[in-house]
Design a protein around this motif. Structure first.
Motif, PDB file in Angstrom:
ATOM      1  N   ARG A  30       0.190   8.397  20.377  1.00  0.00           N
ATOM      2  CA  ARG A  30       0.181   7.442  19.268  1.00  0.00           C
ATOM      3  C   ARG A  30       1.245   6.358  19.447  1.00  0.00           C
ATOM      4  NH1 ARG A  30      -2.523  11.578  17.861  1.00  0.00           N
ATOM      5  NH2 ARG A  30      -3.865  11.711  16.019  1.00  0.00           N
ATOM      6  N   LEU A  31       2.408   6.748  19.946  1.00  0.00           N
ATOM      7  CA  LEU A  31       3.478   5.770  20.171  1.00  0.00           C
ATOM      8  C   LEU A  31       3.084   4.788  21.272  1.00  0.00           C
ATOM      9  CD1 LEU A  31       6.636   8.071  19.932  1.00  0.00           C
ATOM     10  CD2 LEU A  31       5.739   6.506  18.205  1.00  0.00           C
ATOM     11  N   ARG A  32       2.398   5.285  22.297  1.00  0.00           N
ATOM     12  CA  ARG A  32       1.922   4.396  23.355  1.00  0.00           C
ATOM     13  C   ARG A  32       0.893   3.416  22.817  1.00  0.00           C
ATOM     14  NH1 ARG A  32       0.840   8.697  28.273  1.00  0.00           N
ATOM     15  NH2 ARG A  32       3.007   8.980  28.938  1.00  0.00           N
ATOM     16  N   ALA A  33       0.007   3.920  21.935  1.00  0.00           N
ATOM     17  CA  ALA A  33      -1.008   3.048  21.337  1.00  0.00           C
ATOM     18  C   ALA A  33      -0.343   1.950  20.508  1.00  0.00           C
ATOM     19  CB  ALA A  33      -1.957   3.872  20.469  1.00  0.00           C
ATOM     20  N   MET A  34       0.702   2.300  19.759  1.00  0.00           N
ATOM     21  CA  MET A  34       1.439   1.296  18.984  1.00  0.00           C
ATOM     22  C   MET A  34       2.039   0.239  19.906  1.00  0.00           C
ATOM     23  SD  MET A  34       3.483   3.584  16.158  1.00  0.00           S
ATOM     24  CE  MET A  34       2.621   4.621  14.973  1.00  0.00           C
TER      25      MET A  34
ATOM     26  N   PRO B  68       0.831  -1.218   0.000  1.00  0.00           N
ATOM     27  CA  PRO B  68       0.000   0.000   0.000  1.00  0.00           C
ATOM     28  C   PRO B  68       0.858   1.257   0.000  1.00  0.00           C
ATOM     29  CG  PRO B  68      -0.783  -1.576   1.662  1.00  0.00           C
ATOM     30  CD  PRO B  68       0.534  -2.098   1.160  1.00  0.00           C
ATOM     31  N   ALA B  69       0.314   2.335  -0.570  1.00  0.00           N
ATOM     32  CA  ALA B  69       1.049   3.597  -0.666  1.00  0.00           C
ATOM     33  C   ALA B  69       1.322   4.208   0.708  1.00  0.00           C
ATOM     34  CB  ALA B  69       0.284   4.590  -1.530  1.00  0.00           C
ATOM     35  N   ASP B  70       0.499   3.839   1.697  1.00  0.00           N
ATOM     36  CA  ASP B  70       0.688   4.391   3.049  1.00  0.00           C
ATOM     37  C   ASP B  70       1.291   3.366   4.002  1.00  0.00           C
ATOM     38  OD1 ASP B  70      -1.456   2.670   3.171  1.00  0.00           O
ATOM     39  OD2 ASP B  70      -2.769   4.023   4.283  1.00  0.00           O
ATOM     40  N   TYR B  71       1.956   2.342   3.461  1.00  0.00           N
ATOM     41  CA  TYR B  71       2.546   1.302   4.312  1.00  0.00           C
ATOM     42  C   TYR B  71       3.597   1.907   5.236  1.00  0.00           C
ATOM     43  CZ  TYR B  71       4.428  -3.256   5.657  1.00  0.00           C
ATOM     44  OH  TYR B  71       4.828  -4.353   6.369  1.00  0.00           O
ATOM     45  N   ARG B  72       3.718   1.340   6.449  1.00  0.00           N
ATOM     46  CA  ARG B  72       4.552   1.964   7.481  1.00  0.00           C
ATOM     47  C   ARG B  72       6.057   1.894   7.195  1.00  0.00           C
ATOM     48  NH1 ARG B  72       2.514  -2.782   9.891  1.00  0.00           N
ATOM     49  NH2 ARG B  72       4.099  -4.341  10.400  1.00  0.00           N
TER      50      ARG B  72
ATOM     51  N   MET C 141      -0.362  -2.258  21.106  1.00  0.00           N
ATOM     52  CA  MET C 141      -0.733  -3.202  20.048  1.00  0.00           C
ATOM     53  C   MET C 141       0.403  -4.161  19.707  1.00  0.00           C
ATOM     54  SD  MET C 141      -2.722  -0.459  17.601  1.00  0.00           S
ATOM     55  CE  MET C 141      -2.917  -1.603  16.239  1.00  0.00           C
ATOM     56  N   GLY C 142       1.494  -4.058  20.466  1.00  0.00           N
ATOM     57  CA  GLY C 142       2.611  -4.977  20.258  1.00  0.00           C
ATOM     58  C   GLY C 142       3.598  -4.532  19.199  1.00  0.00           C
ATOM     59  N   MET C 143       3.493  -3.291  18.730  1.00  0.00           N
ATOM     60  CA  MET C 143       4.414  -2.783  17.717  1.00  0.00           C
ATOM     61  C   MET C 143       5.517  -1.966  18.377  1.00  0.00           C
ATOM     62  SD  MET C 143       1.966  -1.621  14.530  1.00  0.00           S
ATOM     63  CE  MET C 143       0.896  -0.558  15.488  1.00  0.00           C
TER      64      MET C 143
END
Length: 426
Positions: A320-324, A221-225, A327-329
């Motif tokens: 956002r970093l905490r949310a990641m 995808p164009a928005d892939y991380r 989620m195990g990222m």
């Protein structure tokens, strides 16, 4: 000390500060006295080095230190005495340095909190949102739980992959003939189902035999991380090592007990409904808050200090970093473009700062306040939501800053309720 305050704009002031000679001399004496107790010089006993010798050897170092201390203390005193609501450290200009028997002068430019007077805030437009939880939503959440608690058992009696199977695979991939972050892995489980490969769906393995290797092309995808492969096509090789099938538990009291904290399916349904109601309530409150801010900002234009916006962006990024992480990222492995992320968040942060200032202005204008009783009641609510004891949550808000933060949060909630009561719903 003499202070002259000049307003450069609604969000910036300049303070011209003159520190009297006696105060500067006192700071210099204190600095040389402290230094004299520390240094050892040939021909002098420790603590007995004459000041003139210290001045010859350490003048620049001592004066730099004294300037820093004088600027810091004089700046804080000036801000306090002249009620300057600084929102960032000052930019200090000192062209003269320290001079013997002369005052020390410096200028400090600083961003200040704007004086906002909210207007036209009654009758704001709002859309009424249904926050009820339906039986279908409860059933959907139960099914999600069943799927999450499913186990994978080895397929017996066949070695040909079928749709719906889960395959254990090793894979390797290349983009433009080169490896990239995450291009190799062993013992990965993928599902033979339609969907995106980046979500572990590989329908193309249907019909493959255990031990077989299949190749396929996939466009990310164009928005892939992962920045290196965004929008690019990779060539994958999948080696099938084994097949598994999903076994989903039956929906009964045993399932409810295994799901945790309940003893029956009926009790589990009740708990799920309560959780969904809380989540939907919070989502609706968030949407209403955003709508109120949008309407208020449209009716009240004013400048915002850059430092307040940057600080809000910092907070958003941290969330956002905490949310990641939850989620195990691991954000450190995602090759994130933080400069781009900050720019993407800038407009939202600007709205957030303006909204908070407008809410504060309305609260002051309408005399909306919070009491200790309000704070204690909120602590009890938070404890119930988090399934924690009140004492544990109260301890978290024991410090003055934490308690003040909760009090301001409650004042904002009261302000939002006031605005909602005055709003025009559609």
């Amino acid at each position: 000390m003499k202070v002259q305050v000049e307003e450069l704009s609604p969000i910036e002031k300049k303070l011209s500060i003159e520190v009297d000679t006696a105060r500067v001399a006192e700071e210099l004496t204190r600095a040389y006295s402290a230094l004299g107790k520390q240094v050892k010089l040939p021909g002098f006993r420790q603590g007995k080095v004459p000041r003139r010798i210290l001045e010859q050897r350490f003048r620049e170092r001592v004066e730099d230190d004294v300037i820093q201390r004088v600027v810091q203390s004089a700046w804080l005193e000036a801000v306090r005495d002249h009620k300057v609501e600084a929102v960032a450290p000052p930019q200090v200009t000192n062209n003269s340095g320290l001079k013997t028997n002369a005052p020390f002068t410096f200028e400090a430019r600083v961003e200040v909190k704007p004086q906002v007077e909210a207007k036209d805030y009654q009758g704001l437009p709002l859309t009424r949102v249904d926050s009820q939880v339906t039986d279908a939503e409860v059933d959907e959440r139960l099914e999600q739980l069943r799927q999450n608690m499913a186990r994978l058992d080895a397929v017996e009696g066949r070695d040909i992959a079928q749709a719906g199977d889960f395959a254990t695979v090793d894979y390797e991939a290349l983009v433009d003939g080169k490896e990239f972050p995450g291009s190799k892995a062993e013992g990965v489980t993928v599902e033979l189902a339609p969907g995106e490969l980046v979500e572990s769906n590989v329908a193309a393995l249907e019909g493959a035999k255990v031990g077989e290797t299949r190749e396929l092309d996939y466009t990310f995808p164009a928005d892939y991380r992962v920045e290196d492969v965004k929008g690019k096509t990779a060539h994958f090789k999948f080696h099938v090592k084994g097949l598994k099938k999903k076994i989903v538990p039956e929906l009964n009291d045993d399932f409810a007990k295994e799901a945790g904290e309940t003893q029956s399916l009926a009790e589990l349904r009740t708990k799920i409904r309560t959780d969904l109601e809380l989540n939907k309530k919070n989502r609706v409150l968030g949407e209403e808050r955003a709508a109120l801010i949008k309407a208020l900002v449209e009716r009240n234009a004013f400048e915002v200090p850059k430092s307040m916006v940057e600080r809000t962006i910092d907070q958003m990024l941290e969330q956002r970093l905490r949310a990641m992480a939850r989620m195990g990222m691991d954000p450190r492995r995602l090759n994130l473009d933080f400069a781009r992320l900050r720019e993407e968040l800038r407009e939202e942060a600007l709205q957030e700062v303006r909204g908070a200032l407008l809410f504060e202005s309305i609260a002051l204008k309408e005399n909306l306040k919070t009491t200790d009783e309000d704070v204690e009641k909120k602590i009890a609510e938070l404890a119930k939501e988090a399934n924690q004891s009140i004492d544990v949550v109260r301890k978290y808000f024991k410090g003055p800053e934490e308690r003040q933060g909760l009090s301001l949060r409650l004042r904002e909630e009261k302000t939002i309720e006031f605005l909602k009561a005055q709003a025009k719903y559609s």
